[in-house]
Design an enzyme around this catalytic site. Sequence first.
Site, short mmCIF file in Angstrom:
data_model
loop_
_atom_site.label_atom_id
_atom_site.label_comp_id
_atom_site.label_asym_id
_atom_site.label_seq_id
_atom_site.Cartn_x
_atom_site.Cartn_y
_atom_site.Cartn_z
CG ASP A 147 34.05 1.76 9.67
OD1 ASP A 147 35.47 1.53 9.65
OD2 ASP A 147 33.31 1.44 8.95
CG LEU A 197 37.41 5.19 8.63
CD1 LEU A 197 37.71 6.87 8.66
CD2 LEU A 197 36.59 4.95 7.25
CB ALA A 226 34.35 -8.76 10.02
CE1 TYR A 264 33.93 -12.64 6.04
CE2 TYR A 264 32.50 -14.22 4.81
CZ TYR A 264 32.72 -12.75 5.43
OH TYR A 264 31.56 -11.71 4.88
CG PHE A 322 36.60 -16.54 -13.11
CD1 PHE A 322 37.87 -15.89 -13.59
CD2 PHE A 322 36.44 -15.25 -12.40
CE1 PHE A 322 38.55 -14.66 -13.50
CE2 PHE A 322 36.71 -14.54 -11.13
CZ PHE A 322 37.64 -14.24 -12.60
C1 UD2 Z 1 30.52 -14.25 -2.24
C2 UD2 Z 1 31.24 -13.93 -1.09
C3 UD2 Z 1 32.08 -14.47 -0.50
C4 UD2 Z 1 31.27 -15.48 -0.08
C5 UD2 Z 1 31.14 -16.75 -0.92
C6 UD2 Z 1 31.30 -17.38 -0.15
C7 UD2 Z 1 30.77 -11.66 -2.17
C8 UD2 Z 1 31.42 -10.21 -2.79
N1 UD2 Z 1 31.80 -12.39 -2.30
O1 UD2 Z 1 31.59 -14.56 -2.65
O2 UD2 Z 1 32.33 -12.97 1.02
O3 UD2 Z 1 30.81 -15.12 1.50
O4 UD2 Z 1 30.05 -16.07 -1.19
O5 UD2 Z 1 30.65 -18.74 -0.90
O6 UD2 Z 1 29.81 -11.61 -2.30
N2 UD2 Z 1 32.76 -14.06 -11.23
C9 UD2 Z 1 33.25 -13.20 -12.67
N3 UD2 Z 1 33.99 -12.20 -13.15
C10 UD2 Z 1 34.81 -11.98 -11.64
C11 UD2 Z 1 34.62 -12.07 -10.84
C12 UD2 Z 1 33.50 -13.13 -10.28
O7 UD2 Z 1 32.93 -14.26 -13.53
O8 UD2 Z 1 35.49 -10.83 -12.27
C13 UD2 Z 1 32.38 -15.03 -10.81
C14 UD2 Z 1 32.38 -15.90 -9.60
O9 UD2 Z 1 33.72 -16.08 -10.99
C15 UD2 Z 1 31.61 -15.93 -9.09
C16 UD2 Z 1 30.03 -15.11 -9.49
O10 UD2 Z 1 31.24 -14.44 -10.54
O11 UD2 Z 1 31.05 -17.54 -9.97
C17 UD2 Z 1 30.59 -14.19 -8.25
O12 UD2 Z 1 31.77 -14.06 -6.96
P1 UD2 Z 1 32.00 -12.82 -5.95
O13 UD2 Z 1 33.50 -12.98 -6.16
O14 UD2 Z 1 31.28 -11.80 -6.36
O15 UD2 Z 1 31.44 -13.98 -4.55
P2 UD2 Z 1 31.56 -15.08 -4.34
O16 UD2 Z 1 29.79 -16.14 -4.58
O17 UD2 Z 1 32.48 -16.19 -4.89
#
Ligand code: UD2
Length: 321
Positions: free
Chosen positions: A32, A34, A84, A150, A211
């Site tokens: 890793d 880090l 990654a 990604y 959001f």
């Molecule tokens: C996830 C993965 C990302 C990618 C993606 C593919 C995580 C952390 N991220 O993104 O790596 O694989 O899926 O589609 O697993 N939200 C809020 N308030 C906040 C932050 C987020 O409402 O302060 C909402 C955001 O708008 C979304 C949901 O929470 O609808 C999940 O957001 P996220 O960033 O945890 O994960 P995601 O699914 O967008």
Amino acid sequence: MTRVLVTGGAGFIGSHTVDLLMSRGHDVLVVDDLSTGFKANIARWANDPKFTFFKADITADITGTLDQYAAIKGPVERMIHFAAQTAVPLSMDDPVGDIRVNVMGTVALLEYARRNGIEKVAFASSSAVYDDDAPVPVNEESRARPSSPYGIDKLVIEFYLDYYARLYGLKYTALRFMNVYGPRQDPKSYYSGVISIFLDRAVRNEPITIFDDGEQTRDFVYATDVADAVVKSCLEDGALGEIINIGTGVEVTINQTARTILDLAKSRSTITHAPARAGDIRRSVTTMDKAARLLAFQPKVGLREGLEQTLAWVRTQMIVR
Ligand code: UD2
């Protein structure tokens, strides 16, 4: 007992996987750099003779490092590949840098694997490979059409794995993770997982931002359950050349998730709403059939219990700070 290389083993999901391997008596080598992982995540194993840590970047040539390990312990037998650049927005800002780490770094490892006869590779892929308009629930046959560099990287690596399998007989299983949460997930960056952000705000009684209308859904899977699926796919010889979604099959709204967190934390945080985040998908949940059939995978930790455990961890981190 097996000698297992875990790249990215100091990271969030990687370190839970290391915990599981070590607790079962395997010999574990973590590589890793880090960059986003923490030594604290693996500190409990530091003095264990079955544990080895090398701080190294997978894009540098780590052959020397692996040979050094092999000379002392014997050759690495199996590999789990997490290392990654994992931030989706960063992959959009710097797609070239992203390929360098995620694709080139991985291909270098696969070259090592086939030259050194590594028995099997388990790869941490992502649901980010799917089309935003994929059917709900998504299954492994759904169309892959990534919306970010990604996601493209992860899909390309799956193709490389298939290529190495066909050309060199490399054995592998690729796991496409849904939204993983749990202790050690870092809440501090703008691309952090929603649960880590909400928990961090909740324990400080700071406002949380949802959001859009908050009715968007996700499939939240607990980190130790993911580690269980990863270890199975690495150490068992089934599911060869297969791509398997790892989630829970349970679809939860962001509103419900926020309410549960505020309730568990007995938080005075207020909820504010902000416009939808660009590129957010509306609904995300996986079918579980393939993981159940090929890995006998069954998540053990439900959302409420997982949130309770993560909350307890977040509180321990507050004392340390
Ligand atoms: C996830 C993965 C990302 C990618 C993606 C593919 C995580 C952390 N991220 O993104 O790596 O694989 O899926 O589609 O697993 N939200 C809020 N308030 C906040 C932050 C987020 O409402 O302060 C909402 C955001 O708008 C979304 C949901 O929470 O609808 C999940 O957001 P996220 O960033 O945890 O994960 P995601 O699914 O967008």
